[in-house]
Design an enzyme around this catalytic site. Structure first.
Site, PDB file in Angstrom:
ATOM      1  N   HIS A 187       0.765  -1.084   0.057  1.00  0.00           N
ATOM      2  CA  HIS A 187      -0.055  -0.156   0.053  1.00  0.00           C
ATOM      3  C   HIS A 187       0.982   1.215  -0.113  1.00  0.00           C
ATOM      4  O   HIS A 187       0.496   2.334  -0.359  1.00  0.00           O
ATOM      5  CB  HIS A 187      -1.150   0.003   1.177  1.00  0.00           C
ATOM      6  CG  HIS A 187      -0.484   0.428   2.490  1.00  0.00           C
ATOM      7  ND1 HIS A 187      -0.160  -0.540   3.263  1.00  0.00           N
ATOM      8  CD2 HIS A 187      -0.352   1.415   3.108  1.00  0.00           C
ATOM      9  CE1 HIS A 187       0.086  -0.165   4.483  1.00  0.00           C
ATOM     10  NE2 HIS A 187       0.311   1.220   4.542  1.00  0.00           N
ATOM     11  N   ASP A 203       1.137  -7.540   2.388  1.00  0.00           N
ATOM     12  CA  ASP A 203       1.355  -6.336   2.013  1.00  0.00           C
ATOM     13  C   ASP A 203       2.834  -5.897   1.891  1.00  0.00           C
ATOM     14  O   ASP A 203       3.331  -5.171   2.670  1.00  0.00           O
ATOM     15  CB  ASP A 203       0.634  -5.263   3.135  1.00  0.00           C
ATOM     16  CG  ASP A 203       0.451  -4.125   2.841  1.00  0.00           C
ATOM     17  OD1 ASP A 203       0.776  -3.524   1.772  1.00  0.00           O
ATOM     18  OD2 ASP A 203      -0.543  -3.320   3.458  1.00  0.00           O
ATOM     19  N   SER A 230       3.992   2.141   8.328  1.00  0.00           N
ATOM     20  CA  SER A 230       3.919   1.351   7.321  1.00  0.00           C
ATOM     21  C   SER A 230       5.276   1.146   6.628  1.00  0.00           C
ATOM     22  O   SER A 230       5.813   1.830   6.079  1.00  0.00           O
ATOM     23  CB  SER A 230       2.928   1.669   6.393  1.00  0.00           C
ATOM     24  OG  SER A 230       1.516   1.296   6.615  1.00  0.00           O
TER      25      SER A 230
HETATM   26  N1  ARG Z   1      -4.749   0.310   7.610  1.00  0.00           N
HETATM   27  C1  ARG Z   1      -3.228   0.330   7.236  1.00  0.00           C
HETATM   28  C2  ARG Z   1      -2.466   1.765   7.033  1.00  0.00           C
HETATM   29  O1  ARG Z   1      -2.916   2.445   7.823  1.00  0.00           O
HETATM   30  C3  ARG Z   1      -3.181  -0.329   5.829  1.00  0.00           C
HETATM   31  C4  ARG Z   1      -3.858   0.545   4.633  1.00  0.00           C
HETATM   32  C5  ARG Z   1      -4.039   0.002   3.326  1.00  0.00           C
HETATM   33  N2  ARG Z   1      -5.481   0.490   2.884  1.00  0.00           N
HETATM   34  C6  ARG Z   1      -6.471  -0.162   2.673  1.00  0.00           C
HETATM   35  N3  ARG Z   1      -7.632   0.601   2.279  1.00  0.00           N
HETATM   36  N4  ARG Z   1      -6.758  -1.175   2.893  1.00  0.00           N
HETATM   37  O2  ARG Z   1      -2.009   2.213   6.307  1.00  0.00           O
HETATM   38  N1  GLU Z   2      -0.967   1.358   7.521  1.00  0.00           N
HETATM   39  C1  GLU Z   2      -0.430   2.302   8.318  1.00  0.00           C
HETATM   40  C2  GLU Z   2       0.515   3.223   7.549  1.00  0.00           C
HETATM   41  O1  GLU Z   2       0.393   3.462   6.399  1.00  0.00           O
HETATM   42  C3  GLU Z   2       0.541   1.737   9.489  1.00  0.00           C
HETATM   43  C4  GLU Z   2      -0.665   1.289  10.310  1.00  0.00           C
HETATM   44  C5  GLU Z   2      -1.018   2.264  11.615  1.00  0.00           C
HETATM   45  O2  GLU Z   2      -1.565   3.466  11.461  1.00  0.00           O
HETATM   46  O3  GLU Z   2      -0.459   1.810  12.518  1.00  0.00           O
HETATM   47  O4  GLU Z   2       1.637   3.869   8.067  1.00  0.00           O
END
Ligand code: ARG
Ligand code: GLU
Length: 695
Positions: free
Chosen positions: A83, A219, A627
């Site tokens: 991502h 991911d 991330s």
């Molecule tokens: N929650 C993770 C972060 O904050 C992964 C995001 C990936 N995006 C999604 N819509 N699944 O970046």
């Molecule tokens: N998916 C998040 C990012 O893009 C990391 C997950 C979080 O926020 O802990 O950095």
């Protein structure tokens, strides 16, 4: 009996007290080093961060300013999340060459794809420059005067900083402005795409599984840094060569077990761990809910269009993911704060703080800090919500309004003269071209119709019929010519005529009011931070995240979010197959992966139980920006790739609770398995350093 109880309480406090925190990597000696050792680490502070010798920090790069990445070979191979590389993967994709759906694997250097604008930045050195930054800053000055003096001092320090000509520097505030650090940086701008799994692996589970455990997402994506022939940063050039890093991470094939030590090293973006209860209440009960509503309405339109139209699916993939990600995060954050009773607990804590102030005779200095903050937050509420809603409606979700916002900034720049206008025009053109590269006017009009009423009753969808900005050519036509001509055409455009009063209100009223109160809040938060450290000097204090390099550590651990529910900390490929829904846009599984599962063809990547590990949990305190951060084992080897947090713990940005806050990492053995067995990119495995630390 009583003694035993106290002893047990003491021991359990000790154990939980060691978790949480995002620490400055140059200051780990002492307390952090001891804590890490007690959690099982064999690393010294110097193994992690050393300015004189290569250390772990030399393998950690800030990926495009928003994510983290790490070097995993002596040829500059870079690992980050799928991502995080998604924008690049998408930009190389078309309906004919759909790397989102099919994945992408460069089989040699010449197939690696350049990415304009993408950069990776390393930290060379960190210096405490607090005294110099705060020189001359006295309590007699106004907040504005203080800030301009700080800016002036910082500029001078930056200028005088000793560094090589290809290096950069920046100064950042810590502990709410009680401390300042200088960072010497090295930024590489020739970063090429090397590999990405299909979205059905890299984003398996998509929005349904996002922020949720158990998780089965691969991911990850791979890039490579190229440098000039002297191994220095350079703009893209075909003659550039793979970068030779100061350090790269060996990869452990032994994985981790429950209670094993892990360290996550990266660039967390923003946290707010020292907010008063009143602020948490405002964020979770007022600001988040209204933003959630807006995004929910926008997503309904976008999701529907993406499902029905393949071209739109590719065009809107990144935008949709960005909007959906925080929409869901805010929901989880609210739930977590509510369920953990965080606001009531904060109030209790504040009452205790108030008592201690009295006991220590500090009433004069800090007695009214909290009540003043509370008053300010009350004053802040309306404008904070309004500003946030404006940003959601006019900038983040509706693209025509976003273009109008940029065009307004361009018009404003004319006040500073023709030259400034022309510069702004260039960047506006680039911005509008960027939006139009993946733009569908009908979809955008539907988004407008769905969300505008969250901000104003003045709705006028007819602007979409007559504006020049839903079409690339007519949009660029408006921007052709001299300033006067351009501004005349612009002010005749129906969408601009419509949007301008809202944007003017934002710039003339909403934002100045917001900034005025926010400046006062920041000043008081600084005092509050100082007060906390003075009144409760034995607590552990770590600075809020600010997009600088940090270390967080903990252990591999499951968690129990509700009565009778316990989550194991590891998932396996079996779980991918359990979730498999043929043809589904979130839970489809590529045939090849099913075949490998059926044959149990896991090679050297299986766990000792014969299963293929996918993801695991830890108590590491992470946030957005982490991330792509490496999860490192007790010996300094790469074992995981951080990419998310669990639903019950997304509140950790305001309220880290070691009982239920967990970060989610992909097991590196799954990453290697996909590269090797799924994609057949053996040459990449060969350039890595695979190790067996557990013998
Ligand atoms: N929650 C993770 C972060 O904050 C992964 C995001 C990936 N995006 C999604 N819509 N699944 O970046
Ligand atoms: N998916 C998040 C990012 O893009 C990391 C997950 C979080 O926020 O802990 O950095």
């Amino acid at each position: 009996m009583k003694f035993l109880k106290i002893l047990i309480l003491f021991i359990s406090l000790q154990l939980t007290a060691q978790q949480g925190g995002m620490w400055i990597p140059s200051l780990l000696e002492g307390m952090n080093e001891e804590e890490m050792t007690s959690l099982g680490s064999k690393l010294s502070a110097k193994d992690i961060f050393d300015v004189n010798k290569s250390s772990l920090k030399d393998a950690i790069g800030h990926f495009n300013g928003g994510c983290t990445s790490e070097v995993i070979s002596d040829k500059g191979l870079i690992l980050t999340n799928h991502h995080c590389g998604f924008g690049q993967i998408q930009s190389h994709s078309s309906e004919e060459n759909d790397y989102i759906t099919n994945g992408f694997w460069a089989m040699n250097y010449s197939e690696e794809l350049p990415n304009e604008g993408l950069f990776i930045e390393f930290i060379i050195r960190i210096e405490d420059v607090t005294t110099r930054v705060l020189q001359g800053v006295t309590s007699q000055l106004s907040e504005k005067e203080k800030q301009s003096l700080i800016d002036k001092n910082s500029a001078a320090i930056n200028k005088a900083a000793s560094k090589e000509e290809w290096q950069g520097s920046k100064i950042k505030a810590f502990f709410k402005g009680n401390q300042y650090f200088l960072f010497i940086t090295e930024r590489f701008e020739d970063v090429r795409l090397v590999g990405a799994p299909p979205v059905s692996i890299g984003k398996f589970g998509s929005d349904t599984d996002n922020w949720v455990w158990p998780r089965h997402t691969g991911d990850f994506s791979l890039f490579r840094i190229y440098a000039d022939k002297n191994n220095r940063p350079a703009k893209y050039h075909k003659d550039n060569v793979p970068y030779t890093p100061k350090h790269y991470l060996p990869i452990s094939l032994d994985g981790v077990a429950e209670n094993d030590f892990t360290l996550v090293f990266g660039f967390p973006g923003r946290t707010n761990e020292y907010l008063p209860a009143a602020a948490i209440e405002q964020i979770t009960q007022k600001v988040n809910p209204s933003n959630i509503e807006i995004r929910e309405a926008a997503l309904k339109v976008i999701d529907e269009a993406m499902k029905n139209d393949n071209k739109i699916r590719i065009q809107y993939a990144s935008k949709q993911a960005r909007i959906a990600n925080y929409w869901k995060k805010w929901i989880g954050e609210n739930l977590g704060i509510e369920k953990s009773n965080a606001i009531a607990k904060k109030r209790e804590f504040e009452a205790k703080f108030q008592v201690l102030i009295k006991e220590k005779g500090l009433e004069e200095t800090y007695g009214s800090t909290l009540s003043d903050l509370e008053k300010l937050y009350a004053e802040f509420e309306d404008v904070a919500i309004k500003r946030s809603n404006f940003i959601e409606v006019f900038i983040r979700n509706n693209e025509l309004m976003h273009m109008m916002f940029r065009l307004y900034q361009m018009e404003s720049s004319f006040k500073k003269g023709e030259e400034s206008f022309n510069k702004s025009k260039e960047s506006t053109i680039a911005r509008i071209q960027g939006i139009h590269k993946n733009y569908n006017a009908t979809l955008d009009e539907n988004v407008y119709n769905a969300i505008i009423s969250f901000y104003t009753d003045n709705k006028d969808a007819s602007i979409y019929k007559s504006t020049n900005f839903t079409n690339t050519n007519t949009a660029l036509e408006v921007l052709q010519g001299d300033a006067e001509g351009v501004l005349k055409k612009l002010n005749d455009d129906s969408a601009y005529i419509y949007a301008k009063p809202f944007i003017e209100e934002f710039y003339n009223t909403i934002n100045p009011e917001y900034q005025r109160i926010n400046t006062e809040i920041n000043a008081l938060q600084k005092t509050y931070m100082k007060a906390l450290m003075e009144v409760m000097p034995n607590e552990r204090y770590y600075p809020d995240a600010n997009s600088t390099l940090r270390v967080t550590y903990g252990q591999v651990k499951g968690y129990a979010p509700r009565d009778a529910v316990y989550y194991n900390p590891v998932t396996y490929l079996d779980g991918v197959i359990e979730k498999y829904i043929p043809g589904d846009y979130e839970f489809d599984v590529p045939q090849k992966l099913q075949d490998l599962y059926a044959a149990k063809d896991y090679g050297q990547y299986a766990d000792s139980n014969g299963k293929l590990p996918i993801c695991f949990l830890g108590t590491n305190h992470t946030t957005g920006g982490n991330s792509g951060s490496p999860a490192i084992d007790a010996h300094g080897n790469l074992v995981g790739l951080n990419f998310d947090r669990v639903w019950e713990g997304t509140m950790s940005d305001m309220n880290y609770d070691p009982e239920i806050c967990r970060n989610i990492m992909v097991d590196l053995r799954y990453v290697l398995f996909i590269i090797d067995k799924y994609a057949g990119a053996h040459h990449l495995i060969e350039e890595m350093d695979l190790v067996h630390p557990k013998g």
